[in-house]
Enzyme design. Structure first.
Site, PDB file in Angstrom:
ATOM      1  N   SER A 204       7.077  -7.120  -1.525  1.00 29.24           N
ATOM      2  CA  SER A 204       6.022  -8.054  -1.906  1.00 29.24           C
ATOM      3  C   SER A 204       6.643  -9.375  -2.373  1.00 29.24           C
ATOM      4  CB  SER A 204       5.128  -7.407  -2.971  1.00 29.24           C
ATOM      5  OG  SER A 204       3.931  -8.115  -3.150  1.00 29.24           O
ATOM      6  N   ASP A 410      -1.906  -5.375   5.875  1.00 34.09           N
ATOM      7  CA  ASP A 410      -1.499  -5.417   4.469  1.00 34.09           C
ATOM      8  C   ASP A 410      -2.394  -6.416   3.741  1.00 34.09           C
ATOM      9  OD1 ASP A 410      -0.226  -6.055   1.991  1.00 34.09           O
ATOM     10  OD2 ASP A 410       1.699  -5.439   2.814  1.00 34.09           O
ATOM     11  N   HIS A 439      -0.225  -1.682   1.264  1.00 35.71           N
ATOM     12  CA  HIS A 439       0.817  -2.583   0.797  1.00 35.71           C
ATOM     13  C   HIS A 439       2.082  -1.782   0.520  1.00 35.71           C
ATOM     14  CE1 HIS A 439       2.322  -6.306  -0.808  1.00 35.71           C
ATOM     15  NE2 HIS A 439       2.490  -5.834  -2.024  1.00 35.71           N
TER      16      HIS A 439
END
Length: 476
Positions: A204, A410, A439
């Site tokens: 991320s 995502d 995610h």
């Protein structure tokens, strides 16, 4: 946001002159992470780093690092620095989480797993904005504007938070809590551990951190894995607006799941489930349940789309049938404040209310589920103007040692942003895309194909020979 060529050249020059590597490795003294019982293999230490890398011998701050050491010294290749995302998320316990939750044994044997709290976070010189409990609500931090007047009202709250950050007891750190400086801290960690190179696994926001690190320190980068990728601009206003695209990409998975499970009572077709979303949001806009309003419902739904889908369906069912809102985890003050420090300090955001009003109106039409909230004005619009340096520009100069892995659907880091980062890296990167939602890909994702590609790269150094798309595997 993009800068002119002249500023890009300045950024490269600043990066070249800012000292990021210790001239001599420090001795790291590992010890227990706390007095409380915990994972016995997780060790912790502290390290001093410059507050301002333009003045390396000036004021220092202390950052906390952690380690799960390889138990196979003969197989150990080096260190694998890790970051779970954020910004504002502690990473000190992440090596233990990875070791306990499916990181392949051959990877654990090949590396000491290294974690750290980034500067400003947790045990690493934590920052504050003196945020009140009322300010620390999901709906309050991401209000959903229904019209231009709502944007104007949000501007008042945003200005107040920016002023609190700028006058807080830790405001002296404000210009220096940036992704670039955290990347320089990473290289200080490498040097302190006596390692010639650093391998990296970041997820991320950690992909932005890893991208900046390997751009500033290509010669010290070994095997770089970026999982669930932000675009090359990092966590800027464009990335914030892209959350709305991510929700629209991912929501059809949930709509299909809920429609296939009539026991939830959310609709018998994906279209009916989608209509239920707007019905619940409107109902809560008009009649909040305590502090649980329409903005909170939209935000919680978005966050739950990161993970498996059954818990979200159960939460909707309780809300729809019994009027029982799902539990809302409290927001942490330091995590929220340090997030502002980074995202507002890394790049400039629009500074006029009118521009946010235009963007809110546009995104309401294009991405009606979440778009207005993500385009809305926030504290970054009123952030102090001082910037130590321009953003680092990601490019294709350096070794071909970056492996990107990405889910097609995502919500938090949409594929469209990852594709822009892939193009920016050029020959430096290979990208593996998994036909799945949610995610995070590695190591807990359902795509055996993608997981095997990452494990092979980390243990052998060999990425796929070309960009790869992994077919869908069993549904959620």
């Amino acid at each position: 946001m993009r800068r002119s060529l002249s500023l890009a050249v300045i950024a490269i020059a600043v990066a070249a002159t800012l000292p990021g590597v210790s001239t001599a490795a420090e001795t790291v003294q590992w010890g227990r992470c706390s007095e409380k019982p915990g994972p016995t293999r997780l060790e912790c230490a502290t390290l001093e780093v410059p507050l301002d890398y333009r003045d390396p011998d000036g004021r220092q701050i202390e950052i906390s690092i952690s380690r799960v050491a390889s138990e196979k010294p003969a197989q150990r290749r080096g260190v694998l620095l890790t970051n779970p995302g954020g910004p504002g998320v502690t990473g000190l316990g992440y090596p233990a989480v990875l070791a306990a939750s499916g990181l392949p044994q051959e990877v654990q044997d090949s590396y000491d797993l290294i974690g750290f709290d980034p500067r400003g976070v947790g045990r690493s010189a934590p920052v504050t904005c003196d945020l009140t409990p009322e300010q620390l609500t999901r709906g309050g931090l991401a209000p959903y504007p229904h019209n231009a007047s709502d944007v104007t009202r949000a501007a008042g709250n945003a200005r107040t938070i920016a002023e609190q950050c700028a006058t807080s007891p830790t405001s002296w750190m404000l210009p220096y809590i940036t992704t670039a400086n955290t990347a320089r801290d990473m290289d200080r960690i490498r040097a302190a551990l006596g390692e010639p190179k650093l391998s990296y696994l970041g997820a991320s926001y950690g992909t932005s951190l890893g991208s900046v690190y390997t751009t500033l320190f290509p010669g010290q980068s070994d095997r770089i894995v970026l999982d669930s990728n932000l675009g090359p601009g990092g966590y800027d206003y464009a990335a914030n607006r892209l959350f709305a695209r991510g929700m629209e990409d991912r929501f059809p998975d949930f709509a299909a799941f809920a429609a296939a499970h009539p026991e939830y009572g959310l609709g018998s077709t994906p279209e009916q489930v989608t209509a239920k979303y707007f019905e619940l949001a409107k109902r809560l806009d008009e009649r909040p349940i305590g502090s649980f309003d329409g903005a909170t419902f939209r935000q919680i739904t978005f966050e739950d789309l990161y993970r498996d889908l059954p818990p979200l369906a159960k939460a909707w069912q309780a809300l729809d049938q019994d009027g029982t809102p799902p539990p809302v985890p409290p927001m942490d003050e330091n995590a929220t404040a340090s997030r502002f420090y980074v995202v507002c300090g890394d790049s400039r955001w629009p500074g006029t209310i009118a521009e946010y009003q235009r963007n809110v109106a546009a995104d309401r039409l294009q991405y009606p589920m979440l778009g207005p909230a993500m385009a809305n004005i926030g504290p970054c619009a009123f952030w102090p103007h001082e910037r130590v340096e321009p953003p680092v520009r990601i490019g294709d100069r350096g070794p071909s040692n970056v492996l990107m892995v990405q889910n097609e659907r995502d919500p938090g880091t949409p594929l469209s942003g990852a594709e822009k980062l892939r193009r920016a890296f050029g020959k430096r990167a290979t990208m593996v895309t998994a036909d799945q939602g949610g995610h995070g890909v590695y190591p807990l994702g359902r795509s055996t194909c993608a997981n095997n590609a990452v494990t092979k790269f980390l243990t052998t150094g060999h990425p796929p020979t070309h960009d790869l798309t992994c077919a869908a595997e069993p549904n959620e």
